[in-house]
Design an enzyme around this catalytic site. Structure first.
Site, PDB file in Angstrom:
ATOM      1  N   ASP A 272       0.868  -1.167   0.000  1.00 13.23           N
ATOM      2  CA  ASP A 272       0.000   0.000   0.000  1.00 13.23           C
ATOM      3  C   ASP A 272       0.912   1.226   0.000  1.00 13.23           C
ATOM      4  O   ASP A 272       2.139   1.128   0.133  1.00 13.23           O
ATOM      5  CB  ASP A 272      -0.986   0.000   1.171  1.00 13.23           C
ATOM      6  CG  ASP A 272      -2.201   0.901   0.875  1.00 13.23           C
ATOM      7  OD1 ASP A 272      -2.143   1.705  -0.078  1.00 13.23           O
ATOM      8  OD2 ASP A 272      -3.201   0.823   1.601  1.00 13.23           O
TER       9      ASP A 272
HETATM   10  C1  NOJ Z   1      -3.867   4.069   0.084  1.00 15.23           C
HETATM   11  C2  NOJ Z   1      -5.101   3.231   0.273  1.00 15.23           C
HETATM   12  O1  NOJ Z   1      -5.043   2.554   1.502  1.00 15.23           O
HETATM   13  C3  NOJ Z   1      -5.310   2.232  -0.836  1.00 15.23           C
HETATM   14  O2  NOJ Z   1      -6.547   1.600  -0.645  1.00 15.23           O
HETATM   15  C4  NOJ Z   1      -5.228   2.891  -2.181  1.00 15.23           C
HETATM   16  O3  NOJ Z   1      -5.471   1.961  -3.197  1.00 15.23           O
HETATM   17  C5  NOJ Z   1      -3.843   3.516  -2.317  1.00 15.23           C
HETATM   18  N1  NOJ Z   1      -3.663   4.508  -1.292  1.00 15.23           N
HETATM   19  C6  NOJ Z   1      -3.622   4.145  -3.687  1.00 15.23           C
HETATM   20  O4  NOJ Z   1      -4.378   5.286  -3.820  1.00 15.23           O
END
Ligand code: NOJ
Length: 735
Positions: A272
């Site tokens: 993530d």
């Molecule tokens: C952080 C988020 O937790 C995740 O769900 C998301 O896909 C990513 N950022 C990319 O934007």
């Protein structure tokens, strides 16, 4: 069938050969480049970012994927740069396509309330078609975290509290996004997230720790991920939390042992945002180099935005700490998906202006958004006023007052994750417009805003009250703003914000019949309203066509059929709250029982509205439960349970018939109820039908104390009904 198996095998062989050859030509730097993903923030920060010129890095083959770059123009430009690299390896473009893209749909939690898997698959299909037309290859969805805590803002992105329902929804969405398979021009790679147990963050606080038994992890939180993998999921995303002290990004138990081992997952794992580097503040990695080491060893393949792989992997390989085989495996997984997407054949196949243009305002997609919006609404209450249920509204209501801060709002209908076109107000149908249009001039529409969503300004109350007094019926639209639930949007107080409840009380005091619409990204607490307002529709955040969907339900053009995917608490003190809890050694007999039993002295145990609950304008009788046998064989056994369902009311309508079981005694205690099946059916008024569920011994397996997935002989109750409060009961033994 045989032919298609053969074709798949040939394709896989060709892909493998191509990727192996490519890999053999790659330098270590080029390999590490493929593991690197950047955010496309040109617009915001200009070309030169603090960590160097991204365009030059792309040209040098130092980047494998970009996120937040969309549109044919922009993706083409970067793809051209990537093709200037020595080995001409194309980029993958990823984006959060969470509830629609150009056309937005209800937030995933709301769509889940439709319990209509076909519709959810179609919603994902359309989102994929639109996103692919804008140059996107990969969506960071579906989010399939089970959550039992509505304080956690991210409940809006998922399918709620139940593992069975969550698994079914996960499969539907993966199928929808990936369509007829990667390589088709309208298919995008799905990404299961967040792996794993993110929804169990302590206290519902986003990014917080998770501590749970491995038994619970396997039984409650992992199955939707496994189901998605079995359905062909292309990629997985790490979660930010630690699990029992080990951050998910560096957790080889879930990544190597479960995902890539036991489940034989062939796709790749993306971190993530920054989660590799975040293992340093977690206190799990010494520094960013150690973080890169731990993430790679554990099985995280692509680094989203932390730059740890870019900065340290080469050193780690040269020092002999990271085996080259691990790097090769990660790179190969990524290259295989590029191959499957067809990007080596034609890196620009997702860059087609005509296709993009056709999706700018696709009327068919809007029509579908209206339909799924209506089907996501949950009717919580519909009391009689003057001898007749208040809803649906009709031409008898000569004047209708529309009150509340959501009535004329547009972007508020969008929901948190509509990030591709955040300010799309002109295309979003407000509730005011939808309702006005639906009355077809039978009724006079009056309007007053009354108050804002989240402040203390009461200056609009008087006008709202005057407006209400002039009408036959008042529709009040309240809730939380679209950015009050979602990532980093945990709330400790989930009541209606600001002075909205005060406004509602004043309007109700006018004596006019009130219909309440609640717009939210989570279950809210609204006890006073639930006890005092005659009719309540939970309208979530429904997207582009919100106003039309709501109007369709208000006026009975669609008879509501939504069912809650989460238990709604009476107040925050009951959280976490979920229907499939254990009984305890001292269960309370009922909500009044406080006599040294497991209960609160100041609060009932039961939720305000249970999981699976939702009313209709008609009524359904579910009766005559029959089991095909009172015994099921322990190995490979099966029984069927059938019930008769009658539409006994005055409207045609849909009902979700739900099957629950209870395993009465186990080597570990078992939940008081577990959903094991559901069917959504349509019945004309007066019509009766028989529906049959099949239950196999595999459906009864659970994780024992040694974390083995087993059947145990014993006695089972079985319940069928239209919510988790189902009381129609049968019994069988597994032997
Ligand atoms: C952080 C988020 O937790 C995740 O769900 C998301 O896909 C990513 N950022 C990319 O934007």
């Amino acid at each position: 069938m045989l032919l298609s198996l053969f074709a798949t095998a040939c394709f896989a062989q060709k892909a493998e050969k191509f990727v192996n050859e490519l890999l053999s030509k790659m330098t270590l730097d080029e390999k590490i480049g493929q593991l690197n993903q950047y955010n496309g923030d040109w617009g915001a920060t200009g070309k030169i970012t603090p960590d160097g010129d991204k365009e030059t890095q792309i040209k040098n083959g130092m980047v494998g994927s970009m996120l937040n770059v969309m549109g044919v123009d922009k993706t083409r430009k970067l793809q051209e740069l990537a093709l200037q690299s020595r080995l001409h390896i194309p980029l993958i473009f990823g984006q959060d396509v969470i509830h629609g893209f150009r056309t937005t749909f209800p937030i995933p939690l709301a769509e889940t309330a439709s319990w209509d898997l076909g519709l959810m698959e179609k919603s994902a299909r359309i989102a994929a078609t639109e996103a692919a037309a804008y140059g996107i290859h990969w969506t960071f969805a579906p989010m399939i975290d089970i959550s039992r805590d509505p304080r956690w803002g991210r409940v809006m992105e998922g399918a709620g509290e139940d593992t069975y329902l969550g698994s079914e929804v996960a499969v539907a969405r993966v199928k929808g996004f990936q369509g007829n398979g990667l390589g088709n021009i309208d298919a995008v790679m799905a990404c299961g997230k967040h792996f794993a147990a993110y929804g169990a963050a302590v206290g519902g606080r986003d990014y917080n720790s998770v501590d749970m038994s491995y038994r619970q992890l396997n039984e409650t939180y992992l199955p939707p991920f496994k189901a998605a993998v079995d359905a062909g999921l292309a990629t997985m995303m790490n979660s930010f939390n630690d699990i029992n002290g080990v951050p998910a990004t560096g957790n080889s138990y879930i990544l190597r042992d479960k995902l890539k081992g036991e489940w034989n997952f062939k796709g790749f794992v993306v971190s993530d945002w920054g989660s590799i580097g975040e293992m340093v503040p977690h206190g799990f990695a010494q520094d960013r180099k150690d973080a890169a080491l731990k993430a790679m060893i554990a099985g995280s393949d692509m680094d989203m935005e932390s730059r740890c792989y870019r900065d340290y992997l080469k050193q780690l390989v040269n020092e002999g700490k990271v085996p080259m085989a691990l790097i090769d495996d990660a790179v190969k997984r990524i290259l295989m998906t590029k191959y499957e997407l067809g990007l080596f054949d034609d890196p620009f196949r997702f860059c087609n202006e005509a296709r993009e243009k056709a999706q700018e305002n696709n009327l068919g997609h809007r029509k579908f958004a209206r339909e799924i919006g209506a089907k996501s609404i949950v009717l919580l209450k519909n009391n009689a006023v003057n001898g007749q249920n208040l809803l649906p509204l009709s031409s008898q209501h000569k004047s209708i007052a529309l009150i509340g801060p959501f009535m004329k709002a547009t972007v508020a209908n969008h929901g948190f994750w509509s990030i591709a076109f955040p300010d799309d107000s002109a295309r979003i149908v407000s509730q005011y417009d939808g309702i006005k249009h639906c009355t077809k001039n039978h009724s006079t529409i009056l309007y007053a805003k009354g108050c804002n969503i989240n402040d203390n300004d009461r200056s609009g109350f008087a006008e709202a009250l005057e407006t209400a007094k002039k009408a036959d019926v008042v529709v009040v639209s309240l809730g939380e703003a679209h950015d009050m639930s979602g990532e980093a949007k945990s709330r400790s107080n989930i009541h209606l914000p600001g002075v909205q409840e005060e406004l509602l009380k004043e309007i109700c005091a006018s004596g006019k019949p009130v219909v309440l619409l609640i717009n939210a990204g989570r279950p809210l607490v609204f006890d006073w309203a639930a006890d005092n307002v005659p009719a309540i529709l939970y309208t979530w955040w429904l997207g582009t066509e919100a106003g039309n969907s709501i109007a369709d339900v208000l006026f009975g053009d669609y008879n509501p059929s939504g069912k809650l995917p989460m238990s709604f608490p009476r107040t925050e003190g009951q959280i976490p709250i979920y229907y499939n809890h254990y009984n305890t050694g001292r269960p309370a007999k009922d909500d009044e029982d406080k006599n040294y039993v497991s209960a609160y002295i100041d609060l009932s145990n039961s939720p305000k509205y249970p999981f699976g609950y939702g009313l209709s304008y008609t009524s359904f009788d579910i009766a005559n439960l029959r089991l095909s046998s009172s015994k099921m064989a322990l190995n490979g056994g099966k029984i069927e349970a059938s019930v008769e369902v009658k539409n006994s009311g005055n409207y045609d309508g849909e009902e979700v018939v739900q099957l629950y079981i209870r395993d009465l005694v186990g080597s570990v205690v078992r939940p008081v109820k577990e959903l094991k099946g559901f069917k959504k059916i349509f019945l004309k008024k007066g019509e009766t039908t028989t529906i049959t569920f099949s239950l196999t011994s595999d459906d009864l397996k659970f994780y024992n104390n040694d974390v083995q997935f087993v059947n145990e002989a014993g006695e089972y109750d079985l319940f069928v009904g239209n919510s988790s409060n189902a009381t129609l009961k049968g019994h069988f033994s597994l032997e």
